[in-house]
Structure formats: structure tokens, C-alpha cells
Design a protein around this motif. Structure first.
Motif, short mmCIF file in Angstrom:
data_model
loop_
_atom_site.label_atom_id
_atom_site.label_comp_id
_atom_site.label_asym_id
_atom_site.label_seq_id
_atom_site.Cartn_x
_atom_site.Cartn_y
_atom_site.Cartn_z
N PRO A 105 0.82 -1.22 0.00
CA PRO A 105 0.00 0.00 0.00
C PRO A 105 0.86 1.26 0.00
CG PRO A 105 -0.76 -1.59 1.65
CD PRO A 105 0.54 -2.10 1.14
N ASP A 106 0.28 2.36 -0.50
CA ASP A 106 1.02 3.63 -0.59
C ASP A 106 1.43 4.12 0.79
OD1 ASP A 106 0.56 3.44 -3.27
OD2 ASP A 106 -1.10 4.88 -3.30
N ALA A 107 0.54 4.01 1.77
CA ALA A 107 0.86 4.50 3.11
C ALA A 107 2.04 3.72 3.70
CB ALA A 107 -0.36 4.36 4.02
N TRP A 108 2.07 2.41 3.43
CA TRP A 108 3.18 1.59 3.94
C TRP A 108 4.50 2.01 3.28
CZ3 TRP A 108 6.89 -1.73 2.12
CH2 TRP A 108 7.47 -2.60 3.04
N ILE A 109 4.46 2.27 1.99
CA ILE A 109 5.68 2.69 1.27
C ILE A 109 6.17 4.03 1.82
CG2 ILE A 109 6.60 3.39 -0.98
CD1 ILE A 109 4.67 1.40 -2.26
N LEU A 156 9.04 5.76 -6.01
CA LEU A 156 7.61 5.45 -5.92
C LEU A 156 6.83 6.59 -5.30
CD1 LEU A 156 7.78 1.71 -4.78
CD2 LEU A 156 7.12 2.59 -7.01
N VAL A 157 7.39 7.24 -4.28
CA VAL A 157 6.70 8.36 -3.64
C VAL A 157 6.52 9.50 -4.62
CG1 VAL A 157 6.90 10.13 -1.85
CG2 VAL A 157 7.37 7.74 -1.29
N ARG A 158 7.59 9.80 -5.37
CA ARG A 158 7.49 10.89 -6.36
C ARG A 158 6.48 10.55 -7.43
NH1 ARG A 158 11.47 11.34 -9.24
NH2 ARG A 158 13.09 10.00 -8.34
N GLN A 159 6.46 9.27 -7.81
CA GLN A 159 5.46 8.87 -8.81
C GLN A 159 4.05 9.06 -8.29
OE1 GLN A 159 6.35 4.86 -9.91
NE2 GLN A 159 8.00 5.42 -11.35
N LYS A 160 3.85 8.71 -7.05
CA LYS A 160 2.53 8.87 -6.46
C LYS A 160 2.14 10.34 -6.36
CE LYS A 160 1.97 4.46 -5.78
NZ LYS A 160 1.00 3.68 -6.57
N GLN A 193 1.88 11.79 -10.22
CA GLN A 193 0.79 11.23 -11.04
C GLN A 193 -0.45 12.10 -11.01
OE1 GLN A 193 -0.22 7.22 -10.03
NE2 GLN A 193 -1.37 6.88 -11.91
N PRO A 194 -0.93 12.60 -9.86
CA PRO A 194 -2.08 13.50 -9.88
C PRO A 194 -1.80 14.79 -10.64
CG PRO A 194 -1.75 12.60 -7.69
CD PRO A 194 -0.55 12.23 -8.50
N LEU A 195 -0.58 15.33 -10.50
CA LEU A 195 -0.23 16.55 -11.24
C LEU A 195 -0.25 16.30 -12.74
CD1 LEU A 195 2.72 17.87 -9.01
CD2 LEU A 195 0.35 18.71 -9.10
N HIS A 196 0.23 15.13 -13.12
CA HIS A 196 0.24 14.79 -14.54
C HIS A 196 -1.18 14.67 -15.08
CE1 HIS A 196 1.73 13.15 -18.28
NE2 HIS A 196 1.01 12.03 -18.11
N LEU A 197 -2.06 14.06 -14.28
CA LEU A 197 -3.45 13.95 -14.71
C LEU A 197 -4.11 15.32 -14.79
CD1 LEU A 197 -4.59 10.86 -12.59
CD2 LEU A 197 -4.21 10.95 -15.06
#
Length: 674
Positions: free
Chosen positions: A583-587, A639-643, A646-650
């Protein structure tokens, strides 16, 4: 004439009767003198003191000494000497002897006892008997036992000297055991940890195997010497309990199969169907005997096979009710033993010519094995033919046990803790830094919280403030040893446990770590309050088993052979694809912990990884163990930067779509109106 003759006849008759009576009297006197002479000869030949003591109405006694030869203890110048008890004995002890006489007269039976008198400046001991001969008289017979008493005193002194020497030997062996086991604990402990390291090459693993085998061999030699010492001191006792015989035999077969395969020998275990699975016996001693006989068979067999047969034996007269007899036979196709060597085969420190050529062992194994078997109610026999092989057979008495699940040490290597468990707090109290580090390196990568202390005082302070679930307590430490620290912790628990805020077990478990091998010392540890003990050098299986036993810790294990395959998992091979399963929170938490170099937090997070991702657990464990937080940060940061991106890219895509929409609408408007 008749009148004259009649008185003369009467006188003559009287004279004749008188002569006859005189002859009889002389004959009786002669017999009496002869009897007296014989009696005197008997008494003069005796070394006993014979007294006749008479009690009068005033309760004072008179003594007559018969004419014996009591080594000049009493005078015998006259046949009969009349004295009172007070005159004959010292006034201080006269009442004691009078009481003895009265007791014999009252009971009308013989009394026996020992007493002593001082004569000519030295102590003389007697063994006396008082026998009633009338209502007021007793016969007192006393024998000089000074020589026997002196021999007893010398024997007691010799016994005390032997016990002191034996105690000194035991103390020396215990001290030597401690001094030898202490460095062995570090050698064997760190060799196990290094063996599990995935970065370890095959060549280095081979070297570690040599180190471990050599250390185990040295440990076995130490144990053999200690066992023989305890046997000689008569301190070996049976520790009978329920055991799974099938499991014991299976574990021995698994243990020795690789050794047999390395020599291209066939190892065969044959168990009769009538052999019970659960019995009551001394598992440790039975295992040691079997392991010794099987190891010897494998060592001295170059071609062929080694076979262990187990079957039931015939009942015979014993002291235990309803005994069962198990017969074990170990047969090999080795070099055999010469007939002239068989008689000395079970002597301590004696080896056969083949054993001497092998340059292994001390010659104690078979001697110890025979003593153990005899202690278990049996004996060992051997039949051997030179050039064909040998058969060692022994039988033991056992009782059947109920079929219950018995705890066993797992032979698998622990990979990590099973999920859904609390974070266990472990305190290691040991003055030896190497031993503390060995346990920390073994346990910390699995996810345990660990603190350490150098002595009992520090251990108590950490226990009070941190409330560990379990304490591994070394018993020999400066300032405050493990015994005193354990007693103090247990004492405080009794009075203050109810005030604790943490939800802990009913009390902190304390496991004694000791390099001492004698059972008496282990009993002292248990009496001090320890819940269990582990002997140094210890194995990782023993540590994990104690945690399971006392805390219920559960583990995930490597598959058989996985340790050798770990070299394919390179340190630093963590990929974003591996972590993307979580999960994202775990990462995010893992990323933060890695940036803070907080290995404890990382290990706690590893316990949350599902068991279907063993490679991820293994890689992250190795990275944390090697302090490669940079590798973890590199992947988690991506992975954190991707997360985050990703919203900014969208959003940017939505804005582009909106702009395109506006542009299309403008073109449509221009074309429609113009």
C-alpha cells in the motif's frame, strides 16, 4: 561281743562314708580348680573388660573387675576389687553409667553403646554391653575399640579429603567449561550468522562449515570430559520424561544421512512395527548413546552400509512395574575390532588401533555410552570380526507414555516472523559484548525490539523502564551477577506488577545463559527464579525455540535448501516493481524510516509484509541488516514521487484537454458565423 562289734561296725561304716565324701569333695574341688583355671585362662586371653555391677538400696553401685587383660586400662593385681561406681568412674560421669545400669535392669534386656575414658593422658574408646544377671546386678562387658575408632577417624578424614579434592576438581572443570564455552559461543554463533548472509560465497560457506564442525568437535570433547567427571563423581542421574521415539530416530537419520552420503555409504534405519512411538525415558542420554554408536560406525566404515535396528525385547525381572525393553543394534561393514582390543573397548581414554589412526576423539565416547546404558537399566555388548564389521547392541528399560504432542526443535532455518504478532521486546544482559552482538545480529533483523545491558544493575534499570517480554540473562557478570538480578526482578514483580501500565505477560520471562554444564548449577538458576536456561554455546534453533515456548512467537521458515539458494538474491536488488505490491501508506512509512536510518521501524514494517512475498521480505531484511538505507531510499523515493507526480500529470492532461476543447469551440464558432 555283739555290743562291741556293733559300734565298731557303725564307726567303720561312718569312716568309709566319710572317706567317700572326702574323695567326692576332693574330686569336686579338683574339678572346680580346673574350671577356675580354664575360666581364668579364658579371661586372661580376653582383651575385654568384664565388670559385675551391683546396685544396693542406697542406689550406689559396687563394682567387681574380673581378671582380664584389657591392655592395662584397668588394674588386675587382684582377682576381685570392690569399689563403688563413683570410685571406679569419674564422679562427673558416674550418674550416666548408673542410669545405663538402671535402664538395663528396668527393661531386663541387654543395652549396647559406645563410650570413652581418658587413661594416661589419651582417650580410650569402648564398645559396651550391659546384661542383667539378677534383679540388682548386671554384667558389663566392654571391648577396647580405640584402634577401630582411630581407623574410622582416619577414614573420615580421608573421605573429607577425597570430597574436598572432588569438589576442587568439579570447581576446576566448571571453571574450565565456562572459560572454553565462552569463546566457543562467539565462534559458533557468528559462524551461523555469517552462513546465512546472502552475500556469502560458496567458498566462504565451505570455510564456515569447517569452523563450525571444528567448534562442534571441540564442544563435544569438552562435554565428554565433563560427563566422565560427573560419572566418576556419581552425579549422573536419569532425567526421564515423555518422548517421541519415532521423531528421535527420524532426527538422527536426517542428521547423519548427509555424512553417510559424503562417504557413499548406505544408512539404514529399521524399526519393528511393535516399537511404541511414545515412551518415558531419558531422551538426552539415549540420543547421545545412539549418536555415538552411529557416528563411530560411519567413521570407521569406508565401504558398505551402517544399519540401526530397533525392536522390542523380552521382559525380565526388574524393580519397575510393567517395564518395556527396547533393543538397539548398530551394525556396520567396517574394519572390525580385534578380539584382544574388545575387553578394553569400554575403558575411559582407551582407543583401538583404528581409532588412534583416525586421530579423532578422546576414547571417552564408548565408556560414557556404557555408563548411560547401565543407568537406564541395560548394558552394551559388541560382536566384531576383523575385516567384516561390528555389531554394537544395547537394551534399556522404558515405560509407555500417553500419545501427546511433544515440543520439538525445528530443523528449518527461520526467515522472518509470521504476521499478526505483537512487537516483542527482548533484553540481553551479558558482560561479554561479543555475545550480546551475536544475539542482536540473530534476532534484530527478524523484527524484535532489543536493548542490552552489561551487568545486572543495568538490566534491572532497563527492565523497570522498558518492561521487556523476555530477558536473556548471563549468570556470571561483574557488579551484579545474573542470580542476584533475577532474584531482585522476581521480588519486585511480586509487589509492583499491578501498577504497570503496559499490557505484558503475567511476568517477564528470564532465560539463563550459562557456560556452566553441571546440573546442580542449573538447578540453582531455576531456584533463583529463572524460567529456563540455555547452555553456551547455543544454537539459533535453541533461541528461537525458547521464544516460542515462553512467548508463543511464530516464524516463517526457508524451504529446505533455500539457504544455499540465497546467493542468487543479491543485496541491493530491490526494484520498484517489488515495492509496488504494498500500500502507498506503507511505502511512505518505509521511505520515512529509511531516511531516518531507523532500522527498528523498518523491521516492524517488514513484519506487515504478506507471506506470499518472501523475496521482498528477504531483500529488505538483508538491506536493513547491512545498513543499506540508501538503496531503500532510492526505490521508495521513486515510488513516492510517482505517487505525488501522477495527480499533477493527470491535472495537466485535464487542462490540456480543456484548452483543446476551448480551441475547438472557437474554430467551430468562427466557421459557423463567418
Amino acid at each position: 561281743m555283739d555290743l562291741v562289734d556293733c559300734p565298731e561296725c557303725q564307726l567303720r561304716n561312718l569312716t568309709q562314708q566319710l572317706q567317700k565324701e572326702t574323695s567326692k569333695r576332693k574330686l569336686l574341688e579338683q574339678k572346680l580348680r580346673t574350671s577356675e583355671a580354664q575360666m581364668r585362662a579364658v579371661f586372661e586371653a580376653m582383651t575385654d573388660v568384664v565388670l559385675i555391677i551391683n546396685l544396693h538400696s542406697n542406689q550406689l553401685g559396687s563394682i567387681k573387675i574380673l581378671p582380664t587383660k584389657p591392655n592395662q586400662t584397668h588394674t588386675d593385681d587382684t582377682d576381685v576389687i570392690s569399689q563403688t561406681v563413683e570410685q571406679f568412674f569419674h564422679e562427673q560421669t558416674a550418674q550416666v553409667w548408673l542410669e545405663k545400669v538402671r535402664q538395663a535392669l528396668d527393661l531386663q534386656q541387654t543395652l549396647c553403646f559406645d563410650y570413652n575414658l581418658f587413661r594416661q593422658g589419651h582417650q580410650v574408646w569402648f564398645s559396651a554391653s550391659i546384661s542383667p544377671i539378677s534383679s540388682q546386678s548386671v554384667l558389663w562387658v566392654a571391648r577396647d575399640i580405640s584402634d577401630r575408632k582411630q581407623a574410622e577417624i582416619e577414614l573420615q578424614h580421608a573421605k573429607e579429603a577425597a570430597e574436598a579434592a572432588n569438589k576442587a576438581k568439579s570447581q576446576f572443570l566448571a571453571a574450565m567449561s565456562h572459560e572454553l564455552r565462552t569463546p566457543l559461543n562467539s565462534i559458533l554463533g557468528f559462524s551461523q550468522i555469517m552462513y546465512d548472509d546472502t552475500s556469502c560465497t560458496d567458498e566462504n560457506r565451505e570455510y564456515l562449515d569447517i569452523i563450525n564442525r571444528s567448534g562442534q568437535h571441540l564442544l563435544q570433547l569438552i562435554n565428554d570430559v565433563l560427563e566422565m567427571s560427573k560419572i566418576e563423581a556419581g552425579k549422573i542421574k536419569l532425567n526421564e520424561k515423555k518422548l517421541d521415539l519415532y521423531s528421535l530416530l527420524d532426527s538422527l537419520e536426517d542428521m547423519l544421512r548427509l555424512k553417510a552420503a559424503a562417504k557413499k555409504l548406505t544408512l539404514i534405519f529399521e524399526r519393528s512395527p511393535s516399537v511404541p512411538q511414545h515412551i518415558i525415558a531419558d531422551e538426552s542420554k539415549l540420543r547421545q548413546v545412539l549418536l555415538n554408536l552411529l557416528s563411530n560406525a560411519l567413521k570407521f566404515t569406508q565401504v558398505g552400509s551402517v544399519t540401526l535396528r530397533v525392536r522390542m525385547g523380552q521382559a525380565r525381572q526388574t524393580k519397575i512395574p510393567n517395564p518395556q525393553f527396547l533393543i538397539f543394534e548398530v551394525e556396520d561393514t567396517g574394519s572390525g575390532i580385534a578380539s584382544e582390543e574388545i575387553n578394553n573397548l569400554f575403558e575411559a581414554f582407551v582407543q583401538t588401533e583404528t581409532g588412534k589412526r583416525s586421530q579423532e576423539g578422546t576414547g571417552l565416547g564408548l565408556a560414557i555410552s556404557r555408563k548411560f546404558v547401565q543407568l537406564m537399566g541395560g548394558d552394551i555388548t559388541v560382536n566384531s570380526v576383523v575385516g567384516k564389521g561390528s555389531i554394537f547392541a544395547f537394551d534399556i528399560q522404558v515405560n509407555l507414555a500417553e500419545m501427546t504432542q511433544l515440543p520439538q526443535l525445528s530443523s528449518q532455518r527461520v526467515k522472518c516472523l509470521a504476521p499478526d504478532q505483537p512487537i516483542y521486546r527482548l533484553l540481553i544482559v551479558d558482560d561479554n559484548q561479543d555475545h550480546r552482538q551475536c544475539l542482536i545480529k540473530l534476532l534484530k533483523p527478524l523484527g524484535f525490539e532489543i536493548q542490552q545491558a552489561e551487568n545486572g544493575q543495568q538490566g534491572i534499570a532497563i527492565w523497570e523502564s522498558w518492561c521487556p517480554h523476555i530477558i536473556f540473562m548471563d549468570m556470571q557478570m561483574p557488579i551484579m551477577d545474573g542470580y542476584e538480578a533475577t532474584r531482585e526482578i522476581k521480588r519486585r514483580e511480586q509487589f509492583s506488577w499491578g501498577d504497570r501500565e503496559n499490557h505484558l505477560p503475567s511476568h517477564t520471562k528470564i532465560i539463563a545463559l550459562t557456560a556452566y554444564a553441571f546440573e546442580e548449577q542449573r538447578q540453582v538458576m531455576i531456584a533463583a527464579g529463572c524460567d529456563d536456561f540455555i547452555s553456551k554455546p547455543f544454537s539459533e534453533e535453541e533461541i528461537f525455540a525458547q521464544l516460542t515456548k515462553h512467548l508463543g512467537v511464530r516464524y516463517i521458515y526457508f524451504e529446505p535448501g533455500i539457504v544455499n539458494q540465497n546467493k542468487d538474491v543479491k543485496s541491493g536488488s530491490l526494484t520498484p516493481e517489488d515495492l509496488a505490491k504494498m500500500p502507498d501508506a506503507w511505502i511512505q512509512k518505509l521511505h520515512t524510516a529509511a531516511k531516518e536510518c531507523n532500522d527498528e521501524s523498518i523491521l516492524q514494517l517488514l513484519a506487515q509484509i504478506p507471506t506470499q512475498f518472501p523475496n521482498l521480505i528477504q531483500v529488505l531484511t538483508q538491506l536493513t541488516y547491512n545498513f543499506r538505507f540508501d538503496e531503500i531510499i532510492k526505490v521508495t523515493d521513486l515510488l513516492v514521487r510517482q505517487k505525488v507526480e501522477q495527480p499533477l500529470h493527470l491535472l495537466q492532461k485535464l487542462q490540456d484537454v480543456e484548452r483543446q476543447k476551448v480551441k475547438v469551440e472557437r474554430l467551430f464558432y468562427e466557421q459557423y458565423y463567418y
